[in-house]
Scaffold this active site. Structure first.
Site, short mmCIF file in Angstrom:
data_model
loop_
_atom_site.label_atom_id
_atom_site.label_comp_id
_atom_site.label_asym_id
_atom_site.label_seq_id
_atom_site.Cartn_x
_atom_site.Cartn_y
_atom_site.Cartn_z
N ARG A 23 65.72 77.51 65.17
CA ARG A 23 65.16 76.94 63.91
C ARG A 23 63.77 76.33 64.15
NH1 ARG A 23 69.50 72.51 63.13
NH2 ARG A 23 69.07 72.48 65.37
N GLU A 28 62.85 63.00 69.79
CA GLU A 28 62.79 61.60 69.41
C GLU A 28 61.34 61.14 69.64
OE1 GLU A 28 65.55 59.23 71.60
OE2 GLU A 28 67.33 60.28 70.84
N GLN A 46 53.07 48.10 62.08
CA GLN A 46 52.32 48.96 61.15
C GLN A 46 52.11 50.33 61.77
OE1 GLN A 46 48.78 47.16 59.30
NE2 GLN A 46 47.65 49.08 59.63
N ASP A 47 52.34 51.37 60.95
CA ASP A 47 52.02 52.75 61.35
C ASP A 47 50.72 53.15 60.66
OD1 ASP A 47 55.15 54.67 61.72
OD2 ASP A 47 54.20 53.10 62.93
N ASN A 48 49.83 53.80 61.41
CA ASN A 48 48.60 54.35 60.83
C ASN A 48 48.58 55.85 61.03
OD1 ASN A 48 47.73 51.80 60.19
ND2 ASN A 48 46.36 51.59 61.93
N HIS A 61 37.27 51.17 69.10
CA HIS A 61 37.63 50.02 68.25
C HIS A 61 38.67 49.12 68.91
CE1 HIS A 61 36.76 52.93 64.67
NE2 HIS A 61 35.65 52.52 65.26
N LYS A 71 48.90 49.55 70.80
CA LYS A 71 49.08 50.77 70.00
C LYS A 71 49.91 51.78 70.79
CE LYS A 71 44.56 50.00 67.97
NZ LYS A 71 43.12 50.27 68.13
N HIS A 118 39.67 51.42 71.88
CA HIS A 118 40.33 52.72 71.71
C HIS A 118 39.53 53.63 70.80
CE1 HIS A 118 43.24 55.36 69.47
NE2 HIS A 118 43.35 55.77 70.71
N TYR A 131 49.82 56.56 64.77
CA TYR A 131 49.99 55.52 65.77
C TYR A 131 50.60 54.24 65.21
CZ TYR A 131 45.25 54.22 64.08
OH TYR A 131 44.14 53.90 63.31
N GLU A 142 37.95 43.04 63.20
CA GLU A 142 37.57 44.32 63.78
C GLU A 142 36.31 44.22 64.62
OE1 GLU A 142 37.57 47.21 60.42
OE2 GLU A 142 38.99 48.23 61.71
N LYS A 166 29.57 53.06 60.38
CA LYS A 166 30.02 51.81 61.02
C LYS A 166 30.05 51.98 62.54
CE LYS A 166 34.44 50.94 61.23
NZ LYS A 166 35.86 50.59 61.07
N ASP A 167 30.53 53.11 62.99
CA ASP A 167 30.67 53.31 64.45
C ASP A 167 29.31 53.56 65.11
OD1 ASP A 167 33.95 54.98 64.53
OD2 ASP A 167 33.32 52.91 64.13
C1 LIG Z 1 42.31 50.77 60.69
C2 LIG Z 1 42.58 50.52 59.24
C3 LIG Z 1 41.67 50.86 58.26
N1 LIG Z 1 41.94 50.61 56.95
C4 LIG Z 1 40.96 51.04 55.94
C5 LIG Z 1 39.56 50.46 56.13
C6 LIG Z 1 38.65 51.56 55.67
O1 LIG Z 1 38.40 51.42 54.27
C7 LIG Z 1 39.42 52.85 55.90
C8 LIG Z 1 38.96 53.61 57.12
O2 LIG Z 1 38.96 52.70 58.21
P1 LIG Z 1 38.19 53.04 59.54
O3 LIG Z 1 36.91 53.76 59.22
O4 LIG Z 1 38.13 51.78 60.36
O5 LIG Z 1 39.19 54.08 60.23
P2 LIG Z 1 39.11 54.57 61.75
O6 LIG Z 1 37.69 54.81 62.13
O7 LIG Z 1 40.09 55.66 61.88
O8 LIG Z 1 39.62 53.30 62.56
C9 LIG Z 1 40.64 53.40 63.53
O9 LIG Z 1 40.12 54.14 64.58
C10 LIG Z 1 40.49 53.86 65.90
C11 LIG Z 1 40.82 55.15 66.59
C12 LIG Z 1 41.51 52.84 66.13
O10 LIG Z 1 42.13 52.77 67.20
C13 LIG Z 1 41.77 51.83 65.11
O11 LIG Z 1 43.15 51.80 64.80
C14 LIG Z 1 41.03 51.98 63.86
O12 LIG Z 1 39.86 51.18 64.00
O13 LIG Z 1 40.80 52.46 56.07
C15 LIG Z 1 43.13 50.02 56.53
O14 LIG Z 1 43.36 49.80 55.34
N2 LIG Z 1 44.03 49.65 57.49
C16 LIG Z 1 43.82 49.88 58.83
O15 LIG Z 1 44.69 49.54 59.66
#
Ligand SMILES: Cc1cn([C@H]2C[C@H](O)[C@@H](COP(=O)(O)OP(=O)(O)O[C@H]3O[C@H](C)C(=O)[C@H](O)[C@H]3O)O2)c(=O)[nH]c1=O
Length: 180
Positions: A23, A28, A46-48, A61, A71, A118, A131, A142, A166-167
């Site tokens: 299938r 797990e 929290q799961d992202n 970050h 994480k 990370h 994650y 942040e 931002k980055d």
């Molecule tokens: C991280 C996060 C973001 N947001 C909102 C804030 C922004 O409006 C939008 C995108 O956020 P951001 O651009 O910070 O997403 P990433 O660049 O993927 O950030 C992550 O990227 C690297 C790999 C990481 O390890 C962190 O978990 C996290 O910083 O989601 C949320 O609402 N909750 C959250 O936990």
């Protein structure tokens, strides 16, 4: 669940067993007992999940204490190059990094303790990154480091990734004062 401890203290990589049949397959993807057996006391709250086009680089970050996050990261579709940088001031591996490919074939997971910056580079189109975090998102806490910092010397394998505005302005390591 099989696991391996990496040279950066506290960093553990898990290799879940896949049960394949006619299938498809089952595994797990998280097991609290497996975390405890690996000596990881973390409780996740929290799961992202993010989807990234090929050559998207997110990071480096972290959230500052008291909102620092441990994480448990994995790629559930596609492939990513996951990079973590030890920013624990007292650590003998301060400023050192680990780069590991996470992919949806191996389904390997990486546990990243608090005190690490990370980031990851998507190696395939529409790579899905999933994650668990040990603390809730706290935007004011942040922070991060520049992905291409010469002192961190991370070989991402690409010269011109897709990076958020931002980055693009994250600080250099030489100017960095770690909160850990
Ligand atoms: C991280 C996060 C973001 N947001 C909102 C804030 C922004 O409006 C939008 C995108 O956020 P951001 O651009 O910070 O997403 P990433 O660049 O993927 O950030 C992550 O990227 C690297 C790999 C990481 O390890 C962190 O978990 C996290 O910083 O989601 C949320 O609402 N909750 C959250 O936990």
């Amino acid at each position: 669940m099989e696991y391996k401890e990496h040279f950066l203290k506290g960093v553990v990589e898990f290799f879940p067993k896949q049960f394949k049949d006619n299938r498809g397959w089952f595994m797990e993807s998280f097991n609290e007992k497996a975390m405890q057996q690996a000596g990881i006391p973390t409780v996740f709250v929290q799961d992202n999940q993010s989807v990234s086009f090929k050559n998207v680089l997110r990071g480096l970050h972290f959230q500052k204490p008291p909102f620092a996050q441990a994480k448990l990261v994995r790629a559930v579709a596609g492939r990513v190059l996951d990079v973590i940088v030890d920013i624990r001031k007292a650590s003998p591996t301060y400023g050192k990094h680990l780069a590991r490919e996470l992919n949806a074939d191996q389904n390997n997971l990486l546990y990243v303790p608090e005190g690490f910056a990370h980031g990851f580079l998507a190696l395939e189109e529409n790579s899905v990154f999933l994650y668990k975090c040990s603390s809730y998102y706290h935007q004011e806490s942040e922070s991060g480091l520049c992905w291409s910092d010469p002192d961190l010397n991370i070989d991402w394998g690409v010269k011109d990734p897709i990076v958020s505005e931002k980055d693009k302005i994250l600080p250099a390591f030489k100017d960095f004062v770690s909160p850990f």
